[in-house]
Design an enzyme around this catalytic site. Structure first.
Site, PDB file in Angstrom:
ATOM      1  N   ASP A   1      51.506  39.742  93.285  1.00 42.88           N
ATOM      2  CA  ASP A   1      52.078  38.420  93.503  1.00 42.88           C
ATOM      3  C   ASP A   1      53.438  38.543  94.196  1.00 42.88           C
ATOM      4  O   ASP A   1      54.261  39.374  93.814  1.00 42.88           O
ATOM      5  CB  ASP A   1      52.240  37.715  92.151  1.00 42.88           C
ATOM      6  CG  ASP A   1      52.864  36.338  92.266  1.00 42.88           C
ATOM      7  OD1 ASP A   1      52.266  35.492  92.935  1.00 42.88           O
ATOM      8  OD2 ASP A   1      53.945  36.136  91.688  1.00 42.88           O
TER       9      ASP A   1
ATOM     10  N   GLU B   1      50.230  39.754  98.246  1.00 41.62           N
ATOM     11  CA  GLU B   1      50.551  38.395  98.675  1.00 41.62           C
ATOM     12  C   GLU B   1      51.822  38.560  99.502  1.00 41.62           C
ATOM     13  O   GLU B   1      52.905  38.761  98.953  1.00 41.62           O
ATOM     14  CB  GLU B   1      50.804  37.470  97.488  1.00 41.62           C
ATOM     15  CG  GLU B   1      51.131  36.047  97.916  1.00 41.62           C
ATOM     16  CD  GLU B   1      51.539  35.145  96.755  1.00 41.62           C
ATOM     17  OE1 GLU B   1      51.289  33.927  96.841  1.00 41.62           O
ATOM     18  OE2 GLU B   1      52.120  35.649  95.777  1.00 41.62           O
TER      19      GLU B   1
END
Length: 705
Positions: free
Chosen positions: A343, A379
């Site tokens: 993330d 990401e």
């Protein structure tokens, strides 16, 4: 209580069959108390007797699995220097492999007084915080093996452990919303029918529900608020929270592996649940605030925040890097997971101001013999300056390709753009990845993800509708590249309903037949809706959970998705391991790829620059696949012709000349018969130079026969 010296490594609590070794890193602690809790909540404290290389450690005989524990750190309290030691706060072990309970909203959990933030709070936090738990490391893995599905053959499925089975009627009630539910026969059967080869689980590290959400009657549903990087989230366990969650998670992985399905974890190593300077003291802050967090250089009371969540972990500190690498290795070696999606990964690369692709974190990944061998997905953005880094990660990494999402959304909603952009995304985004030596699998292609509209909402809403989140609809992305097809939200208009269904088929077909790695958002294949909410991070309810009644109601869409997934699986021309070259592979053959106008003529240089053009045909040569199979044998396949029409009117496509193929059969038609019968074969046949009608906003896939 008798305590032996023990060992400084491994960190955390390690049970060896006779007792447990405890070890905690802190550069600022003067003394560390180990706190052992009985089932009735009574606490017994004992000092860890040794300190080696900044690690306080001790071995306690006869302490074993199920023992609840925590730490109290004695040391300086100098907020102006970012040092926040306070033995009144019971702290979670950063290396805890299981955690029991959850944080309760109480002032004692915080290191300051609510009515006087500059004053230290010495209330005991123990009654209001979770406990670390000693776990049993032994598990019968039998003959479990990582499936090691090749990247080119991978189909990802982004799924929430709780939301996927919470409402599933064929999962035993006590297992719904749990690790056990995710590996139930009903769940695995669904994955296999859809052709899923890997589930990408939304965060399962132990996370915290924010007090501000709980005050509103909401919860942290997504889980991007980690506090335990070794512990599977306890609320997802059907068996219990005193170590049973570890055994249940392992059983889930084992059963998914038995079905040939890999397990990839969405991990949040960029920030923790302790938030900014006004957040709770749960673990890292009280152990060694300076070491674990990036603090403001001119004001160490406050935190640097590249994530928009209040803090950022300090990747400059070797002990933080050790924590992350130990965590990653643990999940691979002990929990048998197959990869990670990081993330806000750009945050992990920030050593100085800019995102540095050669940061220490990526160097450690590259040289690690365990972590470097699993699937790694970034990401590739964060909220800091220069944080959008699509295409800039090292060769080992694949990336969520945000440009793919944006381009495909724009194309099918009819936005003016150059067809070249769409062509790049369809063929693996060589413009982003090829120059750095990366391959098409570097591109994780997706149209929808947890963050944003579902597929049904993408074609049903122009605007977000996030009122349920309690932020006056100010949260969530306002520019979604969505189109409601003519009416905002639900409608009884049959023409609009038909258009929306066609658009969903367009998106799924484009996604599954693009080069690169497709990622499907759980429930999109059955028409899941969040009623226009594009930021359901706090909606732990029917808004976010998969409604399995839709599987029956929208069975044609689910069957269609499975059909197109099978086309990808059965035809290697859609999952090439290398980029197209735009030339023949053999001297007597046509090019490996060809681009045509609707009139059947090859695209010219000027045609690519037409911003208003919304139709194109692409030829994929199954006889020009350069990469051999695993045994070194040549790979040959059928050739395909894909006809795209994003106009709001039907178009007549002329098939190319005989050198590209004499006879063709319609394999997929998003605007026609979804499941043609065998006796319809004649109507599905066409030959070179024939014309084919492609209705408004649809696509046709033809296979050369």
């Amino acid at each position: 209580m008798k305590v032996w010296p023990g060992e400084p490594y491994p960190l955390g609590a390690t049970y060896d069959g006779m007792g447990t070794n405890f070890s905690l890193f802190s550069d600022v602690a003067e003394r560390v108390e180990l706190c052992l809790f009985s089932e009735d909540g009574s606490e017994e404290r004992v000092d860890l007797p040794e300190m080696t290389a900044l690690c306080f450690h001790g071995y306690v005989p006869n302490v074993g699995p199920g023992q609840r524990y925590g730490f109290r750190v004695h040391g300086p309290y100098e907020p102006e220097q970012g040092i926040l030691s306070n033995p009144a706060k019971l702290l979670l072990d950063p290396y805890a492999k299981a955690i029991e309970g959850e944080v309760q909203a109480h002032q004692a959990v915080f290191g300051y007084q609510f009515d006087a933030p500059d004053e230290r709070n010495d209330d005991d936090s123990a009654p209001y915080v979770p406990r670390s738990v000693v776990t049993n490391p032994f598990f019968d893995w039998d003959n479990d093996r990582h499936p090691r599905t090749a990247w080119a053959d991978t189909v990802l499925y982004e799924v929430h452990v709780k939301g996927f089975t919470k409402l599933h009627p064929d999962v035993p009630e006590e297992q719904r919303g749990t690790y056990a539910g995710l590996c139930s026969p009903a769940a695995i059967g669904h994955f296999q029918k859809l052709g899923v080869t890997a589930v990408e689980l939304m965060p399962v590290h132990q996370f915290v529900h924010d007090a501000v959400l709980q005050d509103k009657g909401l919860r942290n549903y997504w889980g991007y608020n980690s506090i335990g990087y070794f512990a599977p989230h306890n609320e997802y366990s059907a068996a219990g929270q005193c170590g049973q969650q570890v055994q249940e998670f392992k059983q889930m992985v084992k059963l998914l592996h038995d079905a040939g399905i890999e397990v990839i974890l969405d991990v949040v190593y960029n920030h923790t649940a302790e938030g900014n300077h006004l957040g709770p003291t749960l673990s890292f802050r009280g152990i060694d605030n300076n070491a674990y967090y990036r603090l403001m250089p001119d004001d160490p009371r406050h935190y640097m925040d590249y994530t928009g969540t209040g803090n950022s972990l300090n990747m400059r500190n070797p002990h933080v890097l050790q924590l992350i690498m130990d965590s990653l290795r643990y999940w691979v070696t002990e929990m048998h997971v197959d990869g990670f999606r990081f993330d806000l990964a750009a945050t992990l690369a920030r050593e100085l101001h800019d995102v540095d692709r050669l940061s220490a974190f990526f160097d450690l990944i590259q040289q690690d013999p365990v972590v470097s061998q699993v699937k790694l997905i970034a990401e590739p953005w964060d909220v800091g300056e220069g944080g959008y880094q699509v295409g800039n990660f090292p060769p080992l990494w694949s990336e969520w390709n945000g440009k793919y999402r944006d381009t495909v959304r724009d194309y099918w909603r009819g936005e003016d753009q150059t067809l070249a952009e769409f062509a790049y995304r369809l063929t693996g985004s060589s413009d982003l990845y090829q120059t750095s030596g990366r391959l098409p699998h570097a591109s994780i292609n997706f149209v929808t993800a947890h963050d944003g509209f579902t597929l049904t909402d993408l074609v049903s809403y122009n605007d977000k509708h996030n009122q349920a989140n309690g932020e006056d609809n100010n949260d969530g992305e306002s520019y979604n590249r969505s189109w409601n097809s003519g009416v905002e939200g639900p409608t009884d208009d049959l023409e609009i309903i038909a258009l929306r269904e066609r658009q969903k088929r367009n998106f799924l077909t484009t996604l599954l037949l693009s080069q690169g790695v497709p990622m499907i958002l759980a429930g999109d294949e059955m028409g899941r809706t969040q009623r226009g909410n594009n930021n359901g991070y706090n909606q732990d309810n029917e808004i976010s959970w998969v409604d399995w009644a839709l599987a029956k109601e929208n069975w044609p869409l689910a069957e269609f998705a499975a059909k197109v997934s099978a086309v990808r699986r059965n035809h290697p021309v859609f999952r090439r391991r290398r980029f197209f070259e735009g030339r023949p592979l053999h001297s007597d053959d046509v090019s490996d790829i060809g681009w045509f106008k609707p009139d059947g003529q090859l695209m010219s240089h000027d045609d690519w620059a037409e911003g208003f053009a919304k139709s194109i045909a692409v030829f994929l040569n199954g006889d020009a696949i350069p990469s051999p199979d695993r045994r070194g044998e040549p790979v040959t396949d059928d050739s395909f012709l894909l006809l795209f029409n994003a106009f709001d009117e039907g178009l007549t496509f002329t098939l190319p000349g005989q050198e590209w193929g004499e006879r063709w059969m319609v394999e997929v038609d998003t605007g026609g018969l979804l499941f043609p019968e065998a006796d319809d074969e004649v109507e599905r046949l066409a030959k070179a130079g024939d014309t084919i009608e492609v209705i408004a906003r649809s696509m046709v896939v033809l296979r050369r026969t």
